[in-house]
Design an enzyme around this catalytic site. Structure first.
Site, PDB file in Angstrom:
ATOM      1  N   THR A 108      35.113  45.353  38.039  1.00  0.00           N
ATOM      2  CA  THR A 108      34.513  44.830  38.091  1.00  0.00           C
ATOM      3  C   THR A 108      33.420  43.546  37.675  1.00  0.00           C
ATOM      4  O   THR A 108      34.144  43.109  36.840  1.00  0.00           O
ATOM      5  CB  THR A 108      33.325  45.837  38.580  1.00  0.00           C
ATOM      6  OG1 THR A 108      32.140  45.184  38.618  1.00  0.00           O
ATOM      7  CG2 THR A 108      33.225  46.377  36.229  1.00  0.00           C
ATOM      8  N   GLY A 109      32.338  42.933  37.982  1.00  0.00           N
ATOM      9  CA  GLY A 109      31.886  41.677  37.843  1.00  0.00           C
ATOM     10  C   GLY A 109      30.648  42.601  36.933  1.00  0.00           C
ATOM     11  O   GLY A 109      29.674  41.855  36.237  1.00  0.00           O
ATOM     12  N   ASP A 144      37.798  48.151  42.758  1.00  0.00           N
ATOM     13  CA  ASP A 144      35.522  47.347  42.389  1.00  0.00           C
ATOM     14  C   ASP A 144      35.285  48.838  42.339  1.00  0.00           C
ATOM     15  O   ASP A 144      35.673  49.152  42.983  1.00  0.00           O
ATOM     16  CB  ASP A 144      35.868  46.878  43.184  1.00  0.00           C
ATOM     17  CG  ASP A 144      34.679  45.370  43.648  1.00  0.00           C
ATOM     18  OD1 ASP A 144      34.149  45.411  42.250  1.00  0.00           O
ATOM     19  OD2 ASP A 144      34.234  45.471  44.357  1.00  0.00           O
ATOM     20  N   LEU A 145      33.961  48.519  42.119  1.00  0.00           N
ATOM     21  CA  LEU A 145      32.661  49.293  41.795  1.00  0.00           C
ATOM     22  C   LEU A 145      32.274  49.182  43.358  1.00  0.00           C
ATOM     23  O   LEU A 145      32.304  49.989  44.051  1.00  0.00           O
ATOM     24  CB  LEU A 145      31.897  49.431  40.726  1.00  0.00           C
ATOM     25  CG  LEU A 145      32.735  49.669  39.233  1.00  0.00           C
ATOM     26  CD1 LEU A 145      31.639  50.130  38.588  1.00  0.00           C
ATOM     27  CD2 LEU A 145      32.967  51.276  39.097  1.00  0.00           C
ATOM     28  N   ASP A 146      31.033  48.362  42.933  1.00  0.00           N
ATOM     29  CA  ASP A 146      30.392  47.627  44.477  1.00  0.00           C
ATOM     30  C   ASP A 146      30.773  47.354  45.780  1.00  0.00           C
ATOM     31  O   ASP A 146      31.892  46.098  45.570  1.00  0.00           O
ATOM     32  CB  ASP A 146      29.638  46.699  43.777  1.00  0.00           C
ATOM     33  CG  ASP A 146      28.232  46.671  42.484  1.00  0.00           C
ATOM     34  OD1 ASP A 146      27.807  47.947  42.851  1.00  0.00           O
ATOM     35  OD2 ASP A 146      28.680  46.340  41.043  1.00  0.00           O
TER      36      ASP A 146
END
Length: 131
Positions: A41-42, A7-9
């Site tokens: 990611t979203g 994931d990024l965030d």
């Protein structure tokens, strides 16, 4: 070969919204050893791709909470048109906030902007105890 999905965030991105040199090196090492590192990611895939490019990284991206998959070299996969239309009709009939990821942009329908504005007013009133 192994697959790593990251994931990024709150995971790969640090407090400055960047990817540390240590994490960049780890991703490149895994790729050099034949492993696949996928960013999940979203965010829209184009946004994730921009962040990766800023750090000299090239990874497949699963973006928009799974609604789009980009595997590089311009190969992108999206929800089918019929699935997208069904989701749109459900969202539109229930006044749910929505933002729509396009290939290189994000669309906010007018009714979503109105819902967002109303939510901000409610938060403002609660914060300052206004009735």
């Amino acid at each position: 070969m192994r697959c790593f999905a990251i994931d990024l965030d709150g995971t790969l991105l640090n407090k400055e919204h960047g990817i540390s040199a240590e994490n960049q090196a780890a991703i490149k090492k895994r790729q050099a050893q034949g492993d696949i590192v996928i960013i999940v990611t979203g965010r829209a895939a184009f946004d994730a791709r921009r962040i990766l490019a800023q750090h000299g990284l090239d990874c497949p991206v699963i973006g928009a909470n799974g609604a789009e998959v980009e595997v590089g070299q311009g190969r992108r996969y999206f929800l089918s048109r019929s699935s997208s239309r069904t989701i749109w009709e459900i969202v539109r009939s229930t006044n749910i906030f929505i933002h729509i990821y396009l290939q290189d942009n994000i669309l906010l329908p007018q009714f979503s902007l109105a819902l967002l504005f109303k939510a901000e007013i409610v938060r403002f009133k609660k914060r300052f105890r206004l009735n």
